[in-house]
Write an enzyme that holds these catalytic residues in place. Structure first.
Site, PDB file in Angstrom:
ATOM      1  N   GLY A 165       0.848  -1.186   0.000  1.00  0.00           N
ATOM      2  CA  GLY A 165       0.000   0.000   0.000  1.00  0.00           C
ATOM      3  C   GLY A 165       0.879   1.229   0.000  1.00  0.00           C
ATOM      4  O   GLY A 165       1.905   1.261  -0.678  1.00  0.00           O
ATOM      5  N   CYS A 166       0.530   2.219   0.776  1.00  0.00           N
ATOM      6  CA  CYS A 166       1.294   3.467   0.853  1.00  0.00           C
ATOM      7  C   CYS A 166       2.746   3.178   1.235  1.00  0.00           C
ATOM      8  O   CYS A 166       3.020   2.701   2.325  1.00  0.00           O
ATOM      9  CB  CYS A 166       0.651   4.387   1.879  1.00  0.00           C
ATOM     10  SG  CYS A 166       1.639   5.835   2.286  1.00  0.00           S
TER      11      CYS A 166
END
Length: 168
Positions: free
Chosen positions: A9-10
């Protein structure tokens, strides 16, 4: 120095968290999985490149790949097929990029163990490593360069398990 490539993800969030463990020497934010060797954050975020936000983890023998994977899995939502927390789209989905059969076996075993313990399907792709594209400089060590913005990102994304180190 050993290296592994993880999409969680991030990349700001996962880089900061994994970087705090003994044996993890360096983390570089970037992109992996797609076919284009020159891409930007904006292009990857557009969901059209086939790349995911990925971190390159350089680590010593003081920490094993198995331990890194366990730490990683404790900090992501492996059951979200659409991305991670507030970040949705292919570029925010989870992936392990393996460089050899040993790594592939570790990743597959860890996913199997996770699914058996939870009785849920984990949405983590296991793919051969092609190459890694280093992200733009503003994305490297983001938590140190932009602590207030990073803190807000952690809160809004519900990745709160290590917020204590940011509370003054």
């Amino acid at each position: 120095m050993n290296k592994c490539y993880l999409a969680g993800g991030c990349f700001w969030c996962i880089a900061d968290y994994l970087g705090s463990f003994k044996g993890v020497e360096k983390i570089v934010a970037g992109y992996s999985g797609g076919d284009e060797r020159k891409v930007s954050y904006k292009e990857v975020k557009s969901q059209l490149t086939g790349h995911r936000e990925t971190i390159e983890v350089s680590y010593t023998n003081d920490i094993s790949l198995e331990t890194i994977v366990d730490i990683f899995l404790s900090y992501v939502d492996p059951y979200d097929k659409d991305g991670q927390y507030i970040d949705k789209g292919f570029s925010y989905t989870l992936a392990f990029y393996y460089q050899n059969d040993t790594e592939k076996d570790i990743y597959l075993r860890k996913i199997k163990d996770l699914e058996e313990k939870s009785s849920k399907k984990a949405f983590i792709s296991v793919e051969p490593f092609k190459f890694f594209v280093r992200a733009e400089e503003e994305h490297q060590e983001y938590s140190k360069k932009n602590p207030e913005a990073f803190y807000k990102e952690l809160v809004s994304s519900n990745r709160t398990c290590h917020l204590k180190k940011f509370i003054r």
